[in-house]
Motif scaffolding. Structure first.
Motif, PDB file in Angstrom:
ATOM      1  N   ALA A  52      -1.210  12.837   2.235  1.00 12.85           N
ATOM      2  CA  ALA A  52      -2.232  12.388   3.204  1.00 12.85           C
ATOM      3  C   ALA A  52      -2.466  10.893   3.073  1.00 12.85           C
ATOM      4  O   ALA A  52      -2.594  10.175   4.071  1.00 12.85           O
ATOM      5  CB  ALA A  52      -3.526  13.153   2.976  1.00 12.85           C
ATOM      6  N   GLN A  53      -2.501  10.407   1.822  1.00 13.16           N
ATOM      7  CA  GLN A  53      -2.730   8.972   1.605  1.00 13.16           C
ATOM      8  C   GLN A  53      -1.513   8.149   2.031  1.00 13.16           C
ATOM      9  O   GLN A  53      -1.660   7.054   2.583  1.00 13.16           O
ATOM     10  CB  GLN A  53      -3.075   8.714   0.144  1.00 13.16           C
ATOM     11  CG  GLN A  53      -4.489   9.180  -0.161  1.00 13.16           C
ATOM     12  CD  GLN A  53      -4.899   8.975  -1.593  1.00 13.16           C
ATOM     13  OE1 GLN A  53      -4.095   8.589  -2.423  1.00 13.16           O
ATOM     14  NE2 GLN A  53      -6.149   9.252  -1.894  1.00 13.16           N
ATOM     15  N   ALA A  72      -1.634   7.805   5.717  1.00 13.04           N
ATOM     16  CA  ALA A  72      -2.616   6.786   6.130  1.00 13.04           C
ATOM     17  C   ALA A  72      -2.053   5.382   5.917  1.00 13.04           C
ATOM     18  O   ALA A  72      -2.200   4.510   6.771  1.00 13.04           O
ATOM     19  CB  ALA A  72      -3.901   6.973   5.332  1.00 13.04           C
ATOM     20  N   SER A  73      -1.366   5.188   4.771  1.00  9.25           N
ATOM     21  CA  SER A  73      -0.774   3.866   4.482  1.00  9.25           C
ATOM     22  C   SER A  73       0.295   3.519   5.507  1.00  9.25           C
ATOM     23  O   SER A  73       0.383   2.377   5.965  1.00  9.25           O
ATOM     24  CB  SER A  73      -0.134   3.861   3.098  1.00  9.25           C
ATOM     25  OG  SER A  73      -1.075   4.186   2.139  1.00  9.25           O
ATOM     26  N   ARG A  83       0.510   4.622   8.570  1.00 10.35           N
ATOM     27  CA  ARG A  83      -0.122   4.352   9.870  1.00 10.35           C
ATOM     28  C   ARG A  83      -0.675   2.934   9.908  1.00 10.35           C
ATOM     29  O   ARG A  83      -0.575   2.237  10.912  1.00 10.35           O
ATOM     30  CB  ARG A  83      -1.234   5.378  10.130  1.00 10.35           C
ATOM     31  CG  ARG A  83      -0.680   6.744  10.552  1.00 10.35           C
ATOM     32  CD  ARG A  83      -1.748   7.805  10.447  1.00 10.35           C
ATOM     33  NE  ARG A  83      -2.886   7.535  11.299  1.00 10.35           N
ATOM     34  CZ  ARG A  83      -4.104   7.984  11.057  1.00 10.35           C
ATOM     35  NH1 ARG A  83      -4.346   8.727  10.008  1.00 10.35           N
ATOM     36  NH2 ARG A  83      -5.093   7.693  11.882  1.00 10.35           N
ATOM     37  N   TYR A  84      -1.275   2.500   8.797  1.00  7.12           N
ATOM     38  CA  TYR A  84      -1.812   1.139   8.740  1.00  7.12           C
ATOM     39  C   TYR A  84      -0.669   0.130   8.812  1.00  7.12           C
ATOM     40  O   TYR A  84      -0.762  -0.885   9.509  1.00  7.12           O
ATOM     41  CB  TYR A  84      -2.634   0.972   7.454  1.00  7.12           C
ATOM     42  CG  TYR A  84      -3.264  -0.387   7.291  1.00  7.12           C
ATOM     43  CD1 TYR A  84      -3.723  -1.106   8.397  1.00  7.12           C
ATOM     44  CD2 TYR A  84      -3.426  -0.958   6.030  1.00  7.12           C
ATOM     45  CE1 TYR A  84      -4.303  -2.359   8.247  1.00  7.12           C
ATOM     46  CE2 TYR A  84      -4.004  -2.208   5.878  1.00  7.12           C
ATOM     47  CZ  TYR A  84      -4.432  -2.899   6.996  1.00  7.12           C
ATOM     48  OH  TYR A  84      -5.001  -4.132   6.844  1.00  7.12           O
ATOM     49  N   GLU A 107       1.113  -5.350  15.518  1.00  4.69           N
ATOM     50  CA  GLU A 107       0.357  -6.587  15.802  1.00  4.69           C
ATOM     51  C   GLU A 107       1.190  -7.825  15.498  1.00  4.69           C
ATOM     52  O   GLU A 107       1.179  -8.797  16.255  1.00  4.69           O
ATOM     53  CB  GLU A 107      -0.930  -6.608  14.977  1.00  4.69           C
ATOM     54  CG  GLU A 107      -2.019  -5.800  15.641  1.00  4.69           C
ATOM     55  CD  GLU A 107      -3.341  -5.904  14.929  1.00  4.69           C
ATOM     56  OE1 GLU A 107      -3.498  -6.755  14.043  1.00  4.69           O
ATOM     57  OE2 GLU A 107      -4.227  -5.103  15.262  1.00  4.69           O
ATOM     58  N   THR A 143       0.465  -0.200  12.346  1.00  4.40           N
ATOM     59  CA  THR A 143      -0.479  -0.996  13.145  1.00  4.40           C
ATOM     60  C   THR A 143      -0.263  -2.483  12.859  1.00  4.40           C
ATOM     61  O   THR A 143      -0.201  -3.302  13.786  1.00  4.40           O
ATOM     62  CB  THR A 143      -1.938  -0.612  12.795  1.00  4.40           C
ATOM     63  OG1 THR A 143      -2.065   0.792  12.919  1.00  4.40           O
ATOM     64  CG2 THR A 143      -2.940  -1.291  13.698  1.00  4.40           C
ATOM     65  N   GLY A 145       0.835  -1.214   0.000  1.00  2.00           N
ATOM     66  CA  GLY A 145       0.000   0.000   0.000  1.00  2.00           C
ATOM     67  C   GLY A 145       0.863   1.254   0.000  1.00  2.00           C
ATOM     68  O   GLY A 145       0.588   2.229  -0.709  1.00  2.00           O
ATOM     69  N   GLU A 197      -2.511  15.634  -1.454  1.00  5.47           N
ATOM     70  CA  GLU A 197      -3.390  14.466  -1.422  1.00  5.47           C
ATOM     71  C   GLU A 197      -2.569  13.197  -1.247  1.00  5.47           C
ATOM     72  O   GLU A 197      -2.886  12.343  -0.406  1.00  5.47           O
ATOM     73  CB  GLU A 197      -4.167  14.447  -2.751  1.00  5.47           C
ATOM     74  CG  GLU A 197      -5.050  13.257  -2.970  1.00  5.47           C
ATOM     75  CD  GLU A 197      -6.237  13.227  -2.036  1.00  5.47           C
ATOM     76  OE1 GLU A 197      -6.574  14.280  -1.475  1.00  5.47           O
ATOM     77  OE2 GLU A 197      -6.789  12.132  -1.846  1.00  5.47           O
TER      78      GLU A 197
END
Lengths: 312, 196
Positions: B138-139, B142-143, B145-146, B153, B149, B46, B135
């Motif tokens: 920002a994307q 977000a990628s 941050r995912y 995990e 996460t 991503g 833009e």
């Protein structure tokens, strides 16, 4: 924007016929309520006496009286509300809306579309029908907002399971998937499965965000992990939290079809005239002013006006 | 059947049941770890998609800036060279992150340079470019941050018992989360530049 400025400019000098009608009605209402009170006491007293003397004729006649007075009092209020409601909204509420927002469309007898409510996925049950009034569509900066008070009803259409304000706003980013931010108190573990089973969402998952304070307050469900994080940037999460704390209510948010939806429970029917206080009562009008101002705050606090992203 | 044989059969049965249960738990843990490892790889993909979008913007940025700021040739040449390196398919992940940071710095330099050219800054093509860049940033955020996460995990999963035994057998090691470099924090604040 200041309430005192608004009041001084638009309300203070209005001491016209509208207030006279309310004043007369209030006098009639009070007289009837007083009569109801004394007739009820009289009936009780007479009942005691007739029980002693075993003659019920007088009581049967008198028992009708309290109902007559309370009925008249309710009738006075209802007639007055009907009579002045339209003028109140036109002469008090509409100037307030025009003072706070731009391009205002105000339909006091209409409500927000049930399709928008269903689309938002925010209410815990399927909204079969809904009641409501005071539909407002306006522009605050670049953001187009529409909202109204609603009472959402389930399949047994007469029973409302949610009372409050429903807000739909244009959002400043494009997105394709659905993201729902539930207040944790309104969320059940069953909710996500239900949304997927009913086809309202497409394989939605729980989105685990980095902000522990946000996670304590909200539960986020989304169809796309990256897009949900794109919408809920770290600064936006903070703003949602701040707004929620400011409102002191269980506010929930959702992002569907490039729109931003918010529901806020509220038991009080807002923007209605009252018979007990002056039409121009400053404190009372300020209550409604603050309610409408909270929508402006929503746009500013959540920065919905900013269009530095993809949307012009 | 004698009592001794009965006890023997019972013990063997218990051992068999325990081994069977352990095998099931082992398979379950292994599958869960594989899923988590794949998720990390997916999330990295991503980020790569967003980085590719960012690289694709570079030629446009160079051509728009070149038109107005011909004296800034060295900065534009540097960013073009870095882009060519980043698009090399043989580059490994560590070098990719390093190059990405260098590109962020170079793009920041270009945007800072634009400050000296008010006509360029106000041009429609540059504003549109900034919008796209914003833009993508920002994307990309977000990628990342995912990705972080998913990595957290995964790292938790391979380090807790009894998962760590299976993770050792599978040669799974902890992965690094994406940290935003200081240069990136300083240089790619396009929003700040826009408001200036």
């Amino acid at each position: 924007m200041n309430f005192d400025d608004f009041y001084n400019e638009f309300i203070e000098n209005k001491h016209d016929e509208l207030e006279k009608i309310r004043f007369d009605a209030n006098r009639k209402y009070k007289a009837n309520m007083l009569a109801f009170k004394y007739s009820t006491i009289s009936v009780i007293a007479l009942s005691v006496l007739t029980l002693i003397y075993s003659d019920f004729t007088a009581v049967l006649f008198l028992v009708v009286m309290p109902f007559y007075f309370i009925g008249t009092a309710i009738g006075v209020v209802s007639r007055l509300k009907k009579h002045i409601k339209f003028r109140y909204k036109k002469e008090i509420i509409l100037p307030m809306l025009n003072y706070l927002y731009e391009d205002v469309k105000y339909k006091s007898y209409q409500k927000i579309s049930v399709n928008l409510i269903r689309k938002s996925l925010l209410l815990k049950k399927y909204v079969h029908t809904h009641k409501g009034d005071d539909y407002i569509k306006c522009r605050i900066g670049n953001a187009i907002i529409q909202f109204s008070e609603i009472e959402a009803c389930g399949t047994r259409s007469d029973i409302g399971f949610f009372n409050g304000v429903f807000i739909a706003a244009s959002f400043n980013k494009y997105f394709k998937s659905k993201t729902i931010v539930y207040d944790k108190r309104d969320y059940t573990n069953f909710k996500k499965s239900l949304l997927n089973l009913s086809g309202d969402t497409n394989e939605a998952e729980i989105i685990k965000l980095e902000d522990s304070v946000f996670n304590k307050k909200f539960k986020v469900i989304g169809e796309n992990q990256i897009e949900s994080r794109y919408i809920l940037s770290t600064s936006f999460m903070q703003r949602l939290l701040d707004y929620n704390n400011k409102m002191k209510k269980n506010v929930s948010f959702s992002f569907v079809d490039n729109k931003f939806f918010i529901v806020m429970p509220n038991a009080k029917n807002m923007l209605e005239p009252t018979i007990l206080k002056s039409i121009y009562d400053k404190e009372y009008i300020e209550l409604y002013y603050n309610y409408l101002l909270s929508i402006t705050d929503l746009v500013h606090n959540l920065d919905l006006n900013t269009r530095i992203w993809t949307k012009e | 059947m004698s009592v001794g044989l009965g006890i023997f059969v019972a013990i063997v049965s218990i051992i068999f049941i325990v081994l069977f249960l352990m095998a099931i738990i082992g398979v379950f843990i292994r599958n869960s770890l594989v899923r988590k490892r794949n998720e990390v790889e997916n999330t990295y993909a991503g980020i790569s998609v967003q980085l590719k979008k960012r690289y694709d913007l570079i030629p446009n940025l160079v051509s728009v800036v070149q038109k107005y700021a011909q004296h800034e040739k060295s900065i534009l040449e540097e960013i073009t060279k870095l882009r060519s390196q980043a698009l090399d398919k043989n580059i490994d992940n560590n070098n990719k992150v390093d190059l990405d940071n260098k590109i962020s710095k170079a793009m920041g330099n270009v945007l800072m340079t634009v400050e000296n050219y008010p006509i360029l800054k106000a041009s429609d093509s540059f504003i549109a470019l900034q919008r796209s860049l914003n833009e993508i940033e920002a994307q990309l955020s977000a990628s990342r941050r995912y990705f972080n996460t998913a990595v957290t995990e995964y790292n938790n999963a391979i380090q807790v018992a009894p998962n760590n035994f299976i993770a050792d057998i599978m040669h799974l090691t902890a992965k690094n989360v994406f940290e935003i470099s200081e240069t990136e924090k300083q240089n790619i604040d396009v929003k700040k530049l826009l408001n200036s």
